[in-house]
Design a protein around this motif. Sequence first.
Motif, short mmCIF file in Angstrom:
data_model
loop_
_atom_site.label_atom_id
_atom_site.label_comp_id
_atom_site.label_asym_id
_atom_site.label_seq_id
_atom_site.Cartn_x
_atom_site.Cartn_y
_atom_site.Cartn_z
N ASP A 280 0.83 -1.21 0.00
CA ASP A 280 0.00 0.00 0.00
C ASP A 280 0.86 1.26 0.00
OD1 ASP A 280 -2.42 -1.51 0.15
OD2 ASP A 280 -2.06 -1.79 2.30
N LYS A 281 1.83 1.31 0.91
CA LYS A 281 2.75 2.43 0.99
C LYS A 281 4.17 1.89 1.18
CE LYS A 281 -0.45 5.78 3.04
NZ LYS A 281 -0.69 6.68 4.21
N LEU A 282 5.11 2.47 0.47
CA LEU A 282 6.50 2.03 0.54
C LEU A 282 7.39 3.21 0.91
CD1 LEU A 282 8.64 -0.23 0.00
CD2 LEU A 282 8.75 0.63 -2.35
N PHE A 283 8.29 2.99 1.85
CA PHE A 283 9.26 4.00 2.25
C PHE A 283 10.66 3.38 2.18
CE2 PHE A 283 5.32 4.69 4.51
CZ PHE A 283 5.06 6.04 4.32
N LEU A 284 11.60 4.11 1.64
CA LEU A 284 12.99 3.68 1.63
C LEU A 284 13.73 4.40 2.74
CD1 LEU A 284 13.71 3.75 -2.21
CD2 LEU A 284 12.89 1.84 -0.80
N LEU A 285 14.59 3.67 3.44
CA LEU A 285 15.38 4.24 4.53
C LEU A 285 16.77 4.55 4.00
CD1 LEU A 285 14.16 1.96 7.42
CD2 LEU A 285 13.78 4.40 7.21
N LYS A 286 17.05 5.84 3.85
CA LYS A 286 18.30 6.28 3.25
C LYS A 286 19.25 6.81 4.31
CE LYS A 286 16.25 7.36 -1.24
NZ LYS A 286 16.16 8.34 -2.35
N GLY A 287 20.53 6.58 4.09
CA GLY A 287 21.56 7.00 5.03
C GLY A 287 22.63 5.95 5.13
N ASP A 288 23.63 6.22 5.94
CA ASP A 288 24.79 5.34 6.06
C ASP A 288 24.67 4.48 7.31
OD1 ASP A 288 27.19 4.07 6.10
OD2 ASP A 288 28.43 5.87 6.26
N PRO A 289 24.33 3.19 7.17
CA PRO A 289 24.22 2.34 8.35
C PRO A 289 25.55 1.82 8.85
CG PRO A 289 23.73 1.07 6.41
CD PRO A 289 24.02 2.47 5.93
N THR B 187 -5.06 -14.00 -4.10
CA THR B 187 -6.50 -14.05 -4.36
C THR B 187 -7.25 -14.66 -3.19
OG1 THR B 187 -6.14 -14.22 -6.74
CG2 THR B 187 -8.27 -14.96 -5.91
N ASN B 188 -6.65 -15.69 -2.58
CA ASN B 188 -7.33 -16.42 -1.50
C ASN B 188 -6.97 -15.91 -0.11
OD1 ASN B 188 -8.51 -18.16 -3.43
ND2 ASN B 188 -6.67 -19.44 -3.46
N ALA B 189 -6.22 -14.80 -0.02
CA ALA B 189 -5.79 -14.29 1.28
C ALA B 189 -6.99 -13.88 2.13
CB ALA B 189 -4.86 -13.10 1.08
N ALA B 190 -6.88 -14.13 3.42
CA ALA B 190 -7.92 -13.70 4.35
C ALA B 190 -7.92 -12.19 4.48
CB ALA B 190 -7.68 -14.34 5.71
N GLU B 191 -8.96 -11.66 5.06
CA GLU B 191 -9.11 -10.20 5.17
C GLU B 191 -7.96 -9.57 5.95
OE1 GLU B 191 -12.39 -6.96 6.84
OE2 GLU B 191 -12.90 -9.08 6.70
N ASN B 192 -7.42 -10.31 6.92
CA ASN B 192 -6.35 -9.75 7.77
C ASN B 192 -4.96 -10.23 7.34
OD1 ASN B 192 -6.44 -12.42 8.57
ND2 ASN B 192 -6.06 -11.95 10.74
N GLU B 193 -4.82 -10.70 6.10
CA GLU B 193 -3.57 -11.31 5.64
C GLU B 193 -2.91 -10.45 4.56
OE1 GLU B 193 -1.99 -15.62 3.82
OE2 GLU B 193 -4.13 -15.24 4.12
N ALA B 194 -1.59 -10.34 4.64
CA ALA B 194 -0.79 -9.65 3.63
C ALA B 194 0.19 -10.64 3.03
CB ALA B 194 -0.05 -8.47 4.26
N VAL B 195 0.29 -10.69 1.69
CA VAL B 195 1.15 -11.67 1.00
C VAL B 195 2.28 -10.91 0.30
CG1 VAL B 195 1.28 -13.52 -0.69
CG2 VAL B 195 -0.80 -13.21 0.68
N LEU B 196 3.50 -11.09 0.79
CA LEU B 196 4.68 -10.41 0.29
C LEU B 196 5.50 -11.38 -0.56
CD1 LEU B 196 6.12 -7.60 0.71
CD2 LEU B 196 7.43 -8.71 2.52
N VAL C 72 10.58 0.17 4.41
CA VAL C 72 9.42 -0.07 5.26
C VAL C 72 8.20 -0.11 4.36
CG1 VAL C 72 7.97 0.87 7.08
CG2 VAL C 72 10.44 1.03 7.28
N ALA C 73 7.39 -1.17 4.52
CA ALA C 73 6.21 -1.35 3.68
C ALA C 73 4.96 -1.47 4.54
CB ALA C 73 6.36 -2.59 2.81
N ASP C 74 3.93 -0.67 4.22
CA ASP C 74 2.63 -0.81 4.83
C ASP C 74 1.78 -1.69 3.93
OD1 ASP C 74 3.49 0.90 6.75
OD2 ASP C 74 2.19 2.59 6.20
N ILE C 75 1.31 -2.81 4.49
CA ILE C 75 0.53 -3.78 3.72
C ILE C 75 -0.68 -4.21 4.54
CG2 ILE C 75 0.62 -5.88 2.35
CD1 ILE C 75 3.66 -5.85 2.67
N ASN C 76 -1.85 -3.83 4.12
CA ASN C 76 -3.09 -4.30 4.73
C ASN C 76 -3.08 -4.16 6.25
OD1 ASN C 76 -5.65 -5.39 4.79
ND2 ASN C 76 -4.95 -7.52 4.78
N GLY C 77 -2.71 -2.95 6.71
CA GLY C 77 -2.75 -2.68 8.14
C GLY C 77 -1.57 -3.19 8.92
N LEU C 78 -0.49 -3.58 8.23
CA LEU C 78 0.70 -4.11 8.90
C LEU C 78 1.92 -3.35 8.40
CD1 LEU C 78 1.44 -6.55 10.82
CD2 LEU C 78 2.01 -7.81 8.73
#
Length: 673
Positions: A61-70, A136-145, A234-240
Amino acid sequence: MSNKDVNAHTSMSRRSLLLGSAAIATSAAFSPMLTFRANAAPMAGELQLVPATPNPNGIIDKLFLLKGDPLSGPIKTIVAEDGSPVPAPVLQEGERRVLRVLHFNDMHNHITDLHGKKGDTHRLAQMVKLVKEARTNAAENEAVLFVSAGDDHTGSIFDELMGWSPEEFVADASYRAYSAAGVEIAALGNHEFDRGAELLKKGKDTDATFPLLSANVHSSGYMKRDEDYTAAAVADINGLRVGLIGLTTNIDTRVGQPNDPTLAVDRPVTALSNLLPAVSEISDVVVILSHCGYGIGQHKSGKAATARDIGDGDFAIAKIAGELSEKPIVVVGGHTHTKLNESGIDENNLKDGVLITQALAHGKFLGDIAISIAAHQGRKDWYNSVSLHPIKASDKRVASDDPKYPSLQQEGDWDASFEDTVVGPLLKQLDSKLAETIGMVEADTLGREVTIASRYIGESALGNFMNDAVVARSETFPGGKVDFALFNATGLSAGVEKGPLSFKAWYDVMPYADAIHVATMTGAQLRDMLNNNAVRLLRPEEAKDVDLNGFVSRGFLHFSSGIRYEIALGADAKSAKAVNITLNGQPIEEVLDKKFTLAINSYIAFGAYGETWNGKPISGGVAGDIPSFDLRKLDYDHTGLVYRNEVIAFIREQKVITEANGAKLDGRLAVKA
């Protein structure tokens, strides 16, 4: 997640975590300060959270990249790029979500395996079908990465679409196919850099619609951190909220190449120790894509038939991860081609509650992790299931009433639309290259069975032919004809049978992207190298207990005909010696001070990484901490030529491969008790 939700969760608990483990002797406290500073580059000790566009064929749903020197030190602060509040973990109090991670590793461009008699195995298209069904068959509370743990290049004919320079580039087959398949994230593996970072960047820019991750690769002149890849996402997927970190092996990545001399890879545990607390603090669950290998230090698994050096492997990574965070964490591994958790969780793959898994290699399995996560429960009762889905091989010769038939690929097992619209055009671009006959094989000494059986234990007819071909071709080298040539045993990946020889058949013999470097060596140095090679031989008492189809990662070398010697085995590896050495017909004792030229493939010239021609102890199960001869210290002429291309050019010139032009055993190496 609404702005109201984000604002409500930007005030987070500030807890301190002690960084420390037996693997590294550093410690630091982490107290995250989630804030923002508009339009400013990240400073030391902080990461910048930057919005990015997810793969349109995926489900993020939303994707963020973490930039910087680790690598500059512990990450203490996370800042936003545009002045907006930094999002907090998504999972609300009392909620539970299921994260399903479908994963593969070490695909090595085996998108579709081609076989004239058995039929083509549609590996990625089978995965696409499984992923689509799961989503397609994922439950309502499930995210498939859907993710890759690296080594997506080097190993099949599809590599040839990359070319050897930006001018030759046609397509990055793996990244183009992954983008269409809905892959969300991929780690950078060591083989991504085989053709150089400049071509990797070209492939990424042209064909990847998903981000690449590595927290410990740095300083390339072409692949720029925070532009071409980032340490984490960091990825936001179906409330997670899912945090993702990429790690790359620092043992086997081809650093030190002339066209990108500053490329470097730091220790994975250093990057992870600095990075994980910050990433986990803003995530509900963390997925570490570790292309570092299963185990730690000297370890045997997967493609290794004997122990090999993997350095900071997944055992060390999981241990540190478990100490640094209480959040659910999984290590999706790669590099060693290890099959883990095929039928459920193996307790040996749980380290302090952190799961390690890996899906073999070459698209033979699709890994499947289902994680049930409750808000603020950490790693308590969070696994649902772990398994591997076999990808079926094709063999159209097997009848429908054969017991093997159900386990083989049949119509309907793959996504036909994906194969036709994505893979089909790539294959069409390869048609002429694949089918081209480059010569005829008349010798019957080069088949796969005999090549695999001999490559680690003594003289190899195929190795003889390849090295002699390079010496013959060296008459066209910029620096003139070389005296000798060598090639490593692990690079002999197949054999060739009598009859017409196609480009693809020879590509299967040596799929790795090795350039030719010409070293100048004295007779004394050659003697020392041969003595070091004698130690690496798979001894008769060992060979009976080793699967010779696997990789014996000792760096054993084969040479051209100008180098002739015997290996006196002695009582053990430490006492093995090279004796009766002659160089171009002269006894070694008479030419110790004379200088010779030796064509070396780039893998060995760069020190052979985990196969240790770099001064480190010889690995691959050789006992006694025997130091290796350091080939990196030699003086080299970097020809810019490709080893495989020169052998193919020789075959084209000769038109046939016969015993007369080198395809035979001639006694250049004899093994004596």
